[in-house]
Write a protein that holds these residues in place. Structure first.
Motif, mmCIF file in Angstrom:
data_model
loop_
_atom_site.group_PDB
_atom_site.id
_atom_site.type_symbol
_atom_site.label_atom_id
_atom_site.label_comp_id
_atom_site.label_asym_id
_atom_site.label_seq_id
_atom_site.Cartn_x
_atom_site.Cartn_y
_atom_site.Cartn_z
ATOM 1 N N ARG A 26 -4.769 -6.390 36.611
ATOM 2 C CA ARG A 26 -4.696 -5.615 35.165
ATOM 3 C C ARG A 26 -3.795 -6.602 34.209
ATOM 4 O O ARG A 26 -4.283 -6.443 33.036
ATOM 5 C CB ARG A 26 -3.567 -4.346 35.377
ATOM 6 N N ILE A 30 -5.299 -8.709 30.469
ATOM 7 C CA ILE A 30 -4.910 -8.391 29.148
ATOM 8 C C ILE A 30 -4.413 -9.690 28.282
ATOM 9 O O ILE A 30 -4.674 -9.794 27.242
ATOM 10 C CB ILE A 30 -3.797 -7.362 29.197
ATOM 11 N N ALA A 31 -3.794 -10.564 29.470
ATOM 12 C CA ALA A 31 -3.104 -11.826 28.858
ATOM 13 C C ALA A 31 -4.343 -12.802 28.316
ATOM 14 O O ALA A 31 -5.061 -12.981 28.693
ATOM 15 C CB ALA A 31 -2.741 -12.671 30.153
ATOM 16 N N GLN A 32 -3.756 -13.316 27.279
ATOM 17 C CA GLN A 32 -4.433 -14.026 26.243
ATOM 18 C C GLN A 32 -4.811 -15.377 26.730
ATOM 19 O O GLN A 32 -5.541 -16.167 26.702
ATOM 20 C CB GLN A 32 -3.993 -13.997 24.736
ATOM 21 N N GLN A 188 2.141 0.931 18.003
ATOM 22 C CA GLN A 188 2.999 -0.204 18.676
ATOM 23 C C GLN A 188 4.180 0.439 18.952
ATOM 24 O O GLN A 188 4.692 1.270 18.443
ATOM 25 C CB GLN A 188 3.119 -1.056 17.415
ATOM 26 N N GLU A 222 1.279 -3.081 30.266
ATOM 27 C CA GLU A 222 0.080 -3.489 29.587
ATOM 28 C C GLU A 222 0.211 -3.579 28.149
ATOM 29 O O GLU A 222 -0.064 -4.352 27.314
ATOM 30 C CB GLU A 222 -0.934 -2.525 29.876
ATOM 31 N N ASP A 223 1.107 -2.587 27.493
ATOM 32 C CA ASP A 223 1.379 -2.566 26.096
ATOM 33 C C ASP A 223 2.318 -3.703 25.749
ATOM 34 O O ASP A 223 2.117 -4.315 24.641
ATOM 35 C CB ASP A 223 1.963 -1.134 25.650
ATOM 36 N N ILE A 225 2.483 -6.547 27.217
ATOM 37 C CA ILE A 225 1.753 -7.847 27.496
ATOM 38 C C ILE A 225 1.059 -8.035 25.900
ATOM 39 O O ILE A 225 1.047 -9.271 25.617
ATOM 40 C CB ILE A 225 1.031 -7.916 28.416
ATOM 41 N N LYS A 226 0.545 -6.792 25.533
ATOM 42 C CA LYS A 226 -0.174 -6.948 24.190
ATOM 43 C C LYS A 226 0.799 -7.347 23.074
ATOM 44 O O LYS A 226 0.277 -7.875 21.935
ATOM 45 C CB LYS A 226 -0.700 -5.662 23.946
ATOM 46 N N GLN A 227 1.897 -6.964 23.146
ATOM 47 C CA GLN A 227 3.040 -7.331 22.163
ATOM 48 C C GLN A 227 3.643 -8.702 22.425
ATOM 49 O O GLN A 227 4.864 -8.803 21.654
ATOM 50 C CB GLN A 227 3.898 -6.129 21.973
#
Length: 251
Positions: A26, A30-32, A188, A222-223, A225-227
Motif C-alpha cells: 500500500r 502511493i509513494a512518488q 487535506q 496513506e493520506d 504519505i500523499k502529504q
C-alpha cells in the motif's frame, strides 16, 4: 548478546508477514519516489512477534511507546534492530533511553530540557541519536508536543546548536482523529499541512534542509504519505488489536 526469544507459531508468523507485506504494498502504491520508512509499532506485543518479522520479512524498524518495554525487548532481540521511541517522553526516562545502543530515534522530543538530557546521557563514542520534535498540530490538550511555529524553531535551534550527540532528523505529529477522518473524505489533513509548513519554517530559520516528517498511523498513513510523510508508524494493521496494558504479557 540478546537472550533467545521463543519462536512464534507458524500460523502467527505467516499472518504477521502477510500483514506487513500488505502495508508495504500500500505504501509503494502511493509513494512518488523513495517509499517512507515503515515503523512497525509493536507496543504491548510479545518479543516473539518482532522476532518473527525480523527473521521472516527482514524488517528492522520497530516502535515502542513504553520505556521499560523497549529496554526489555532491546535486551532480548537482535542488536541490529533499529528501535524508535514514540511514546510520551518523560525527563526522568531520557537517560535510560539514551543508553540503548541501537535506539534509532526518539520521535517525541517536546522540550529543550529533554533534548539536553538525551544529549548528556548519550555515549560520545556512539553514533548520534536521531530525534524528531513532536509538534502538537491539532492544539489538543490531551496531546504532547510543542506549538507549531516559533516554539518548534526554538527547540530545533537548541538541538542543532547545543546537542552534539543528537541529530535533528525531523518533525513528528500525531494529529487528531477527526482530521484523519476528514482526510479520508478527500480533504487535506490540516495537521499534516501544519507539520509541513513548520518543517519549511525550521529549515528556513536554521539553514538546514531535508528534515523528515513522521506522520501517519494505521488509520491515515496513506493520506500522510500523499502529504509528504517520510516516516509512518503502523501498529494494529500489522499486529492486530492490542490487549489492555495491564493485562499484556510482555516477553
Amino acid at each position: 548478546m540478546a537472550s533467545p526469544v521463543a519462536v512464534s507459531d507458524p500460523a502467527r508468523v505467516e499472518a504477521l508477514t502477510l500483514a506487513l507485506s500488505s502495508v508495504a504494498s500500500r505504501i509503494a502504491a502511493i509513494a512518488q519516489s523513495t517509499p517512507p520508512r515503515l515503523v512497525a509499532v509493536s507496543k504491548l506485543k510479545p518479543a516473539s512477534d518482532i522476532q518473527a518479522l525480523y527473521a521472516s520479512a527482514g524488517h528492522r524498524h520497530f516502535g515502542e511507546n513504553y520505556v521499560q518495554e523497549l529496554v526489555d525487548k532491546a535486551a532480548q532481540l537482535p542488536d541490529d534492530i533499529q528501535w524508535h521511541f514514540i511514546g510520551s517522553l518523560q525527563s526522568n526516562k531520557c537517560a535510560t533511553l539514551a543508553s540503548i545502543p541501537n535506539l534509532f530515534a526518539v520521535e517525541t522530543v517536546d522540550a529543550v530540557k529533554k533534548a539536553r538530557k538525551l544529549n548528556d546521557a548519550r555515549i560520545e563514542q556512539w553514533e548520534k541519536l536521531n530525534v524528531f520534535i513532536q509538534v502538537n498540530t491539532s492544539g489538543e490538550e490531551s496531546k504532547s508536543g510543542v506549538a507549531p511555529g516559533k516554539e518548534t524553531v526554538e527547540v530545533a535551534r537548541y538541538i542543532v546548536n547545543d546537542c552534539p550527540r543528537l541529530k535533528l532528523l525531523g518533525l513528528m505529529t500525531i494529529g487528531s482523529i477527526a482530521r484523519s477522518h476528514a482526510a479520508a473524505e478527500g480533504e487535506q489533513n490540516e495537521d499534516f499541512t501544519a507539520l509541513l509548513d513548520t518543517k519549511q519554517l525550521v529549515e528556513s530559520e536554521l539553514g538546514v534542509d531535508s528534515l523528515e516528517l513522521s506522520m501517519g498511523m494505521s488509520q491515515d498513513f496513506e493520506d500522510a504519505i500523499k502529504q509528504g510523510s517520510t516516516n509512518v508508524r503502523v501498529g494494529s494493521v500489522i499486529f492486530g488489536a492490542r490487549p489492555p496494558r495491564k493485562s499484556a504479557q510482555i516477553i
